[in-house]
Design a protein around this motif. Structure first.
Motif, PDB file in Angstrom:
ATOM      1  N   GLY A  62       0.804  -1.211   0.000  1.00  0.00           N
ATOM      2  CA  GLY A  62       0.000   0.000   0.000  1.00  0.00           C
ATOM      3  C   GLY A  62       0.837   1.260   0.000  1.00  0.00           C
ATOM      4  N   ASP A  63       2.153   1.131  -0.263  1.00  0.00           N
ATOM      5  CA  ASP A  63       3.063   2.277  -0.278  1.00  0.00           C
ATOM      6  C   ASP A  63       3.501   2.546  -1.709  1.00  0.00           C
ATOM      7  OD1 ASP A  63       4.958   4.209   0.021  1.00  0.00           O
ATOM      8  OD2 ASP A  63       6.324   3.027   1.272  1.00  0.00           O
ATOM      9  N   PRO A  64       2.964   3.591  -2.350  1.00  0.00           N
ATOM     10  CA  PRO A  64       3.337   3.878  -3.745  1.00  0.00           C
ATOM     11  C   PRO A  64       4.798   4.297  -3.905  1.00  0.00           C
ATOM     12  CG  PRO A  64       2.013   5.658  -2.849  1.00  0.00           C
ATOM     13  CD  PRO A  64       1.976   4.561  -1.830  1.00  0.00           C
ATOM     14  N   LEU A  65       5.455   4.678  -2.795  1.00  0.00           N
ATOM     15  CA  LEU A  65       6.863   5.074  -2.857  1.00  0.00           C
ATOM     16  C   LEU A  65       7.776   3.954  -2.360  1.00  0.00           C
ATOM     17  CD1 LEU A  65       6.679   8.813  -1.719  1.00  0.00           C
ATOM     18  CD2 LEU A  65       6.369   7.794  -3.979  1.00  0.00           C
ATOM     19  N   PHE A  66       7.346   2.729  -2.543  1.00  0.00           N
ATOM     20  CA  PHE A  66       8.107   1.561  -2.106  1.00  0.00           C
ATOM     21  C   PHE A  66       9.499   1.558  -2.757  1.00  0.00           C
ATOM     22  CE2 PHE A  66       9.482  -2.847  -2.471  1.00  0.00           C
ATOM     23  CZ  PHE A  66       9.191  -3.380  -1.230  1.00  0.00           C
ATOM     24  N   GLY A  67       9.575   1.755  -4.075  1.00  0.00           N
ATOM     25  CA  GLY A  67      10.859   1.733  -4.777  1.00  0.00           C
ATOM     26  C   GLY A  67      11.784   2.835  -4.309  1.00  0.00           C
ATOM     27  N   LEU A  68      11.256   4.039  -4.144  1.00  0.00           N
ATOM     28  CA  LEU A  68      12.056   5.165  -3.680  1.00  0.00           C
ATOM     29  C   LEU A  68      12.601   4.903  -2.284  1.00  0.00           C
ATOM     30  CD1 LEU A  68      13.121   8.039  -3.988  1.00  0.00           C
ATOM     31  CD2 LEU A  68      10.894   8.871  -3.195  1.00  0.00           C
ATOM     32  N   GLU A 166      10.180  11.065 -15.335  1.00  0.00           N
ATOM     33  CA  GLU A 166       9.376  11.063 -16.557  1.00  0.00           C
ATOM     34  C   GLU A 166       7.900  10.752 -16.292  1.00  0.00           C
ATOM     35  OE1 GLU A 166      11.774   9.299 -20.071  1.00  0.00           O
ATOM     36  OE2 GLU A 166      12.723   8.483 -18.259  1.00  0.00           O
ATOM     37  N   HIS A 167       7.595  10.176 -15.129  1.00  0.00           N
ATOM     38  CA  HIS A 167       6.219   9.789 -14.857  1.00  0.00           C
ATOM     39  C   HIS A 167       5.517  10.822 -13.963  1.00  0.00           C
ATOM     40  CE1 HIS A 167       8.770   7.876 -11.708  1.00  0.00           C
ATOM     41  NE2 HIS A 167       7.820   8.332 -10.908  1.00  0.00           N
ATOM     42  N   ALA A 168       4.214  10.627 -13.797  1.00  0.00           N
ATOM     43  CA  ALA A 168       3.419  11.489 -12.921  1.00  0.00           C
ATOM     44  C   ALA A 168       3.647  11.095 -11.459  1.00  0.00           C
ATOM     45  CB  ALA A 168       1.934  11.349 -13.266  1.00  0.00           C
ATOM     46  N   PRO A 169       3.337  11.972 -10.515  1.00  0.00           N
ATOM     47  CA  PRO A 169       3.515  11.633  -9.095  1.00  0.00           C
ATOM     48  C   PRO A 169       2.724  10.376  -8.719  1.00  0.00           C
ATOM     49  CG  PRO A 169       3.027  13.965  -9.347  1.00  0.00           C
ATOM     50  CD  PRO A 169       2.791  13.347 -10.684  1.00  0.00           C
ATOM     51  N   GLN A 170       3.343   9.536  -7.905  1.00  0.00           N
ATOM     52  CA  GLN A 170       2.666   8.333  -7.431  1.00  0.00           C
ATOM     53  C   GLN A 170       2.113   8.512  -6.014  1.00  0.00           C
ATOM     54  OE1 GLN A 170       4.594   4.563  -9.276  1.00  0.00           O
ATOM     55  NE2 GLN A 170       6.314   5.689  -8.392  1.00  0.00           N
ATOM     56  N   ALA A 171       2.401   9.672  -5.427  1.00  0.00           N
ATOM     57  CA  ALA A 171       1.954   9.981  -4.066  1.00  0.00           C
ATOM     58  C   ALA A 171       1.909  11.504  -3.942  1.00  0.00           C
ATOM     59  CB  ALA A 171       2.919   9.381  -3.042  1.00  0.00           C
ATOM     60  N   PRO A 172       1.312  12.045  -2.894  1.00  0.00           N
ATOM     61  CA  PRO A 172       1.319  13.501  -2.693  1.00  0.00           C
ATOM     62  C   PRO A 172       2.742  14.047  -2.671  1.00  0.00           C
ATOM     63  CG  PRO A 172      -0.233  12.457  -1.197  1.00  0.00           C
ATOM     64  CD  PRO A 172       0.535  11.344  -1.852  1.00  0.00           C
ATOM     65  N   LEU A 173       2.915  15.280  -3.149  1.00  0.00           N
ATOM     66  CA  LEU A 173       4.249  15.876  -3.239  1.00  0.00           C
ATOM     67  C   LEU A 173       4.931  15.944  -1.876  1.00  0.00           C
ATOM     68  CD1 LEU A 173       3.724  18.770  -5.815  1.00  0.00           C
ATOM     69  CD2 LEU A 173       4.469  16.414  -6.196  1.00  0.00           C
ATOM     70  N   GLN A 174       4.160  16.151  -0.821  1.00  0.00           N
ATOM     71  CA  GLN A 174       4.756  16.226   0.511  1.00  0.00           C
ATOM     72  C   GLN A 174       5.447  14.918   0.878  1.00  0.00           C
ATOM     73  OE1 GLN A 174       4.968  19.061   2.449  1.00  0.00           O
ATOM     74  NE2 GLN A 174       6.417  17.761   3.567  1.00  0.00           N
ATOM     75  N   ALA A 175       4.902  13.806   0.416  1.00  0.00           N
ATOM     76  CA  ALA A 175       5.530  12.512   0.706  1.00  0.00           C
ATOM     77  C   ALA A 175       6.904  12.433   0.057  1.00  0.00           C
ATOM     78  CB  ALA A 175       4.633  11.381   0.210  1.00  0.00           C
ATOM     79  N   TYR A 176       7.041  12.981  -1.152  1.00  0.00           N
ATOM     80  CA  TYR A 176       8.352  13.018  -1.810  1.00  0.00           C
ATOM     81  C   TYR A 176       9.305  13.941  -1.054  1.00  0.00           C
ATOM     82  CZ  TYR A 176       6.697  10.517  -5.985  1.00  0.00           C
ATOM     83  OH  TYR A 176       6.225   9.566  -6.851  1.00  0.00           O
TER      84      TYR A 176
END
Length: 337
Positions: A62-68, A166-176
């Motif tokens: 459930g974590d879209p930023l798993f790879g990051l 190159e892709h669209a955000p996978q989570a809210p910008l604050q998460a990045y």
């Protein structure tokens, strides 16, 4: 395409998945990767399967930023001997140019390039086959690793650097921002970290010219294996690749960053052929698994990269004079004589 990565690209995957209450062996198995792949981080995995398992980890956690997150935790540890070369380069720019030169030893499916981007310099991560699913997870993992690399090289001079995806955000910008210290620029024309030109001139405090030269020679030797060493290296590579599907001479040549003709010529110079090495590797693997495991013959056929069970049975009978279903009984009878 050179569809491979070192297993070190999944370093820490087991720890991160455990934090989400997931079984990393189950995830690996579900994408067709060996469950013990993390036991040998210098082994090889299919890059397509690498992307699939990252995507699966993101979905099930459930974590879209798993790879990051995984990339930031891995940092520079994934580079193996290449890291020692980079740390002993003269400047940040020299280190990044050597990463560009030797990155294919870590990952054949992508390239790293250092080039100008407007008034900045960019450290680009470019996948050779951009049609594969899961590229967003792989790209963010790469930027996480790249960010940690710059932090390691620049030390006190480091601040969070602008990033392009190159892709669209996978989570809210604050998460990045929470993870990276900056918000990447999305929907860009490339995937890259941006640097100021003068940052490439920063000297590296750990630089040791003598050690740097020795490590460079070692990496060059990895690319120029002697004829006597080459069959053994190809056999080890086959052991990693066979469980992921049928293996061809073209795939192995691509993993070794050489042409098919060059690989075949060098194997001939060493007194063997690709088919001979492949057969001998399969024979040894078949004997070991039949002796030490409880795998079914059908599972063993898949593990050795055969297209169907009958092809494996014919090959096995040609090698040992009996079909695989009878090998254990014949061996047991022989030991009693």
């Amino acid at each position: 395409m050179q569809d491979f990565a070192r297993a070190s690209a999944l370093n820490g995957f087991d720890t991160l998945t455990a934090e989400y209450g997931l079984s990393y062996t189950e995830l690996l198995r579900d994408v067709g990767l060996p469950e013990n792949i993390l036991d040998n981080l210098q082994g090889f995995v299919s890059y397509r399967a690498f992307l699939e398992v990252l995507q699966l980890g993101a979905s099930r956690s459930g974590d879209p930023l798993f790879g990051l997150t995984l990339g930031l935790r891995q940092g520079v540890s994934i580079f193996g001997p290449i890291l020692y070369l980079l740390n002993n380069a003269r400047t940040v720019g020299d280190a990044l140019r050597e990463l560009e030169q030797y990155f294919h030893l870590h990952m054949g499916a992508a390239r790293v390039e250092i080039s100008r981007y407007g008034d900045r310099m960019q450290l680009v991560y470019r996948v050779l086959d951009p049609t594969q699913p899961g590229l967003s997870q792989g790209a963010e993992l790469a930027l996480g690793v790249g960010s940690k690399l710059l932090q390691t090289l620049m030390g006190d001079n480091w601040t969070p650097h602008p990033m392009l995806l190159e892709h669209a955000p996978q989570a809210p910008l604050q998460a990045y921002r929470n993870l990276l210290g900056v918000s990447p620029q999305f929907d860009s024309d490339t995937t890259a970290l941006l640097l100021k030109p003068e940052e490439l001139d920063f000297p590296l405090s750990q630089a040791d010219p003598v050690l740097h030269q020795l490590i460079r020679q070692h990496l060059d030797n990895m690319q120029r294996l002697t004829d006597l060493e080459l069959p053994g290296y190809v056999s080890n590579l086959l052991r990693d690749l066979l469980p992921q599907g049928r293996v061809t001479v073209d795939q192995v040549a691509e993993c070794m960053a050489m042409s098919r003709r060059t690989l075949q010529r060098r194997l001939n110079d060493s007194g063997t052929t690709f088919q001979t090495v492949l057969n001998e590797t399969r024979q040894k693997m078949a004997q070991r698994y039949l002796r030490d495991s409880h795998l079914q013959v059908t599972q063993l056929s898949d593990l050795l990269g055969y297209s169907d069970l009958s092809a494996f049975s014919r090959a096995f009978t040609r090698w040992f004079g009996v079909p695989p279903s009878r090998w254990a009984d014949v061996r047991s009878s022989a030991s009693k004589v």
